[in-house]
Each structure stands twice: as structure tokens, then as C-alpha cells.
Design a protein around this motif. Structure first.
Motif, PDB file in Angstrom:
ATOM      1  N   ALA A  68       0.838  -1.206   0.000  1.00 39.97           N
ATOM      2  CA  ALA A  68       0.000   0.000   0.000  1.00 39.97           C
ATOM      3  C   ALA A  68       0.874   1.257   0.000  1.00 39.97           C
ATOM      4  N   THR A  69       1.953   1.238   0.764  1.00 43.81           N
ATOM      5  CA  THR A  69       2.894   2.355   0.757  1.00 43.81           C
ATOM      6  C   THR A  69       3.537   2.487  -0.617  1.00 43.81           C
ATOM      7  N   CYS A  70       3.874   1.362  -1.211  1.00 38.96           N
ATOM      8  CA  CYS A  70       4.501   1.366  -2.537  1.00 38.96           C
ATOM      9  C   CYS A  70       3.557   1.910  -3.600  1.00 38.96           C
ATOM     10  N   GLU A  71       2.261   1.637  -3.461  1.00 47.47           N
ATOM     11  CA  GLU A  71       1.294   2.183  -4.413  1.00 47.47           C
ATOM     12  C   GLU A  71       1.300   3.711  -4.361  1.00 47.47           C
ATOM     13  N   LYS A  72       1.329   4.258  -3.156  1.00 44.68           N
ATOM     14  CA  LYS A  72       1.361   5.718  -2.992  1.00 44.68           C
ATOM     15  C   LYS A  72       2.687   6.282  -3.500  1.00 44.68           C
ATOM     16  N   LEU A  73       3.767   5.602  -3.172  1.00 43.21           N
ATOM     17  CA  LEU A  73       5.091   6.044  -3.602  1.00 43.21           C
ATOM     18  C   LEU A  73       5.202   6.015  -5.126  1.00 43.21           C
ATOM     19  N   GLN A  74       4.689   4.971  -5.736  1.00 38.14           N
ATOM     20  CA  GLN A  74       4.724   4.844  -7.190  1.00 38.14           C
ATOM     21  C   GLN A  74       3.964   5.975  -7.853  1.00 38.14           C
ATOM     22  N   ALA A  75       2.827   6.357  -7.274  1.00 39.19           N
ATOM     23  CA  ALA A  75       2.016   7.424  -7.862  1.00 39.19           C
ATOM     24  C   ALA A  75       2.737   8.768  -7.838  1.00 39.19           C
TER      25      ALA A  75
END
Length: 153
Positions: A68-75
Motif C-alpha cells: 500500500a505504501t509502494c502504491e502511494k510512492l509509485q504514484a
């Protein structure tokens, strides 16, 4: 340097994301590959969670939180090669090869190789300092794993 870059691209007043390390960088890249065909499916999300759990010894809940953190970071993230270079500079060759294996697992999760996914994986491969042969070996491993899993079901 990456800290300043991420601070510069973050809009003011938004949730502060952690500075990426190799784990978050790989997670963000896995998410980016999975989302590149505009069909971010539950199957891909579950696979990313399993990969993060396997590579970084997380339980299922921890892996989901990292993803979930990676999804935000990727965005909010810069180009894929920035994450690839971070992985290259902070991990050894075995970890980079494992990262390439994981990327190909996500590409092949839906039994299709979308051109956009392959393009991103190739950008990442170059940034991680891996050869085309390394990538093709990882692709073959991922394909064999997929075939093995489908035969078990």
C-alpha cells in the motif's frame, strides 16, 4: 539526493511518504509494472504481496502494508530508472537478479506480456545494471513458475 527529489515533487500538505529504500523501490516498480496495462487486478496485488513477503520476510499483513505504501510512492514517484538505480546502488547482484525475477512474475501474472510492461521492465533492467540475458533468464524462470502453478491447480 533522492530525499530532495521526492520532497520537490510532493505537493505541499500531502501525506509524507517514506524515503525509498531497495524494498520500497522494488515494491513501487512491481506496482508500476502491474498498473502499466491499466488493469491492476486482485491477482497482481496478491502476487505483489507474496513477492514482498518472500523477499523481505514479511507476514501477509506487513506485506500488504508495504505494498500500500509502494502504491502511494509509485504514484508520486519519478521515472522507473530512478528506482532501478537505487536498487543497483544499494543491493548486491543476487538481490538485483531476484528483483528481476519478481518483475517478470508480475508481467506474466495474467498470462500476457503487454508491450508497456515489457518496456518498463527493460528500463528497470538497464538501470539495475543487469544484462539482457539476465532478464531473459528471469523471464524463463517466471514462466516456468507460472506453468508449474497452473499444473498444480
Amino acid at each position: 539526493m533522492l530525499k530532495k527529489l521526492f520532497q520537490a515533487i510532493r505537493p505541499k500538505g500531502q501525506v509524507v511518504l517514506p524515503d525509498p529504500d531497495a524494498e520500497l523501490a522494488l515494491g513501487a516498480l512491481l506496482v508500476r509494472v502491474a498498473q502499466s496495462d491499466r488493469e491492476y487486478q486482485l491477482e497482481e496485488i496478491s502476487l505483489i504481496d507474496r513477492i514482498l513477503a518472500r523477499l523481505y520476510q514479511h507476514n501477509a499483513i506487513e506485506a500488504a502494508k508495504v505494498r500500500a505504501t509502494c502504491e502511494k510512492l509509485q504514484a508520486a514517484a519519478p521515472e522507473s530508472d530512478t528506482f532501478g538505480r537505487l536498487i543497483r546502488e544499494t543491493t548486491d547482484i543476487e538481490e538485483r537478479l531476484a528483483a528481476m525475477d519478481a518483475l517478470w512474475e508480475v508481467v506474466l501474472a495474467d498470462n500476457k506480456e503487454h508491450p508497456g510492461e515489457v518496456t518498463i521492465v527493460e528500463e528497470i533492467r538497464r538501470a539495475m545494471g543487469l544484462s539482457y540475458a539476465d532478464s531473459q533468464t528471469a523471464r524463463a524462470k517466471a514462466k516456468a513458475k507460472l506453468i508449474s502453478l497452473s499444473e498444480e491447480n
